[in-house]
Design an enzyme around this catalytic site. Structure first.
Site, PDB file in Angstrom:
ATOM      1  N   ASP A  49       0.743  -1.080  -0.094  1.00  0.00           N
ATOM      2  CA  ASP A  49      -0.049  -0.031  -0.455  1.00  0.00           C
ATOM      3  C   ASP A  49       0.854   1.492  -0.567  1.00  0.00           C
ATOM      4  O   ASP A  49       2.035   1.538   0.826  1.00  0.00           O
ATOM      5  CB  ASP A  49      -1.081  -0.320   1.277  1.00  0.00           C
ATOM      6  CG  ASP A  49      -2.189   0.961   1.512  1.00  0.00           C
ATOM      7  OD1 ASP A  49      -3.383   0.311   0.581  1.00  0.00           O
ATOM      8  OD2 ASP A  49      -1.738   2.196   1.289  1.00  0.00           O
ATOM      9  N   ASN A 106     -13.018  -3.395   2.273  1.00  0.00           N
ATOM     10  CA  ASN A 106     -13.413  -2.000   2.335  1.00  0.00           C
ATOM     11  C   ASN A 106     -14.372  -2.311   1.855  1.00  0.00           C
ATOM     12  O   ASN A 106     -13.835  -2.900   0.197  1.00  0.00           O
ATOM     13  CB  ASN A 106     -13.010  -0.910   2.432  1.00  0.00           C
ATOM     14  CG  ASN A 106     -11.911  -0.924   4.244  1.00  0.00           C
ATOM     15  OD1 ASN A 106     -12.463  -1.330   4.844  1.00  0.00           O
ATOM     16  ND2 ASN A 106     -10.758  -0.293   4.043  1.00  0.00           N
ATOM     17  N   GLN A 113     -14.358   2.628   0.940  1.00  0.00           N
ATOM     18  CA  GLN A 113     -13.671   1.990  -0.268  1.00  0.00           C
ATOM     19  C   GLN A 113     -13.402   3.008  -0.995  1.00  0.00           C
ATOM     20  O   GLN A 113     -14.043   3.509  -1.941  1.00  0.00           O
ATOM     21  CB  GLN A 113     -14.327   0.902  -1.193  1.00  0.00           C
ATOM     22  CG  GLN A 113     -13.907   0.176  -1.726  1.00  0.00           C
ATOM     23  CD  GLN A 113     -14.943  -1.456  -2.574  1.00  0.00           C
ATOM     24  OE1 GLN A 113     -15.124  -1.016  -2.596  1.00  0.00           O
ATOM     25  NE2 GLN A 113     -14.146  -2.234  -3.662  1.00  0.00           N
ATOM     26  N   HIS A 119     -10.261  -5.842  -3.118  1.00  0.00           N
ATOM     27  CA  HIS A 119      -8.895  -5.749  -3.157  1.00  0.00           C
ATOM     28  C   HIS A 119      -8.698  -6.372  -1.747  1.00  0.00           C
ATOM     29  O   HIS A 119      -9.714  -6.115  -0.754  1.00  0.00           O
ATOM     30  CB  HIS A 119      -7.751  -4.037  -3.008  1.00  0.00           C
ATOM     31  CG  HIS A 119      -8.563  -2.839  -2.613  1.00  0.00           C
ATOM     32  ND1 HIS A 119      -9.134  -2.119  -2.801  1.00  0.00           N
ATOM     33  CD2 HIS A 119      -8.752  -2.489  -1.316  1.00  0.00           C
ATOM     34  CE1 HIS A 119     -10.355  -1.407  -2.772  1.00  0.00           C
ATOM     35  NE2 HIS A 119      -9.153  -1.414  -1.226  1.00  0.00           N
ATOM     36  N   HIS A 121      -7.121  -5.594   2.069  1.00  0.00           N
ATOM     37  CA  HIS A 121      -5.953  -5.048   2.585  1.00  0.00           C
ATOM     38  C   HIS A 121      -5.178  -6.419   3.701  1.00  0.00           C
ATOM     39  O   HIS A 121      -5.694  -6.887   4.548  1.00  0.00           O
ATOM     40  CB  HIS A 121      -6.320  -4.216   3.746  1.00  0.00           C
ATOM     41  CG  HIS A 121      -6.407  -3.366   3.146  1.00  0.00           C
ATOM     42  ND1 HIS A 121      -6.212  -1.535   3.404  1.00  0.00           N
ATOM     43  CD2 HIS A 121      -7.910  -2.394   2.401  1.00  0.00           C
ATOM     44  CE1 HIS A 121      -6.897  -0.884   2.093  1.00  0.00           C
ATOM     45  NE2 HIS A 121      -7.673  -1.502   1.629  1.00  0.00           N
TER      46      HIS A 121
END
Ligand code: 5GP
Ligand code: ZN
Length: 133
Positions: A49, A106, A113, A119, A121
């Site tokens: 990230d 999310n 989001q 995706h 995390h």
């Protein structure tokens, strides 16, 4: 949102590869946007990230475009399983399997989001508080 369908000629049973030209994560998959890659499989990609919230903060995505977790689960359960397995592999590679980690999808506005390409995390390397904010 435009969707570009590219015919796959590999004969691996994947007839179409949906990619959205203006999607940030599709552009990371194609290499148009650089990312710090951690792991890759034929159908999934993991990268760090850009704004890490923990010592380990890695995003795991399918290379094909699905907007969120529910869309991916409805369309391709085996790909969702691959995604989760890669999240666990990321945790092992980052050395946080034993200490613990969190996997978060999310979904939608209230969850914050920001990128509409599903995706996971993978967060760890420190104690994470609960409940989330
Ligand atoms: P979301 O809020 O959609 O669940 O998570 C999107 C994540 O993507 C955020 O944690 C954000 O920091 C990350 N992100 C946004 N832009 C980029 C980028 O260009 N590169 C990378 N590696 N991560 C990004
Ligand atoms: Zn995308």
């Amino acid at each position: 949102m435009a969707t570009l369908y590219v015919v796959d000629v590999t004969g691996q049973g994947q007839a179409r590869i949906p990619s959205v030209p203006e999607c940030l994560f599709c552009r990371i998959v194609s290499g148009g946007v650089p990312a710090s890659r951690v792991l890759e499989s034929p159908r999934t990609l993991s990268f760090r990230d850009i704004s890490p919230q923990a010592p380990t903060h890695v995003l795991v995505i399918p290379k094909v475009h699905y907007p969120d977790l529910a869309a991916l689960a409805a369309a391709d359960g085996s790909l969702l399983t691959e995604l989760i397995n890669q999240a666990a592999e990321v945790a092992r590679a980052e050395g946080i399997s034993s200490s613990g980690y969190r996997v978060v999808f999310n979904t939608g506005a209230d969850a914050g989001q920001a990128v509409p390409h599903v995706h996971a995390h993978v967060l760890g390397g420190r104690a994470l508080s609960w409940p989330p904010g």
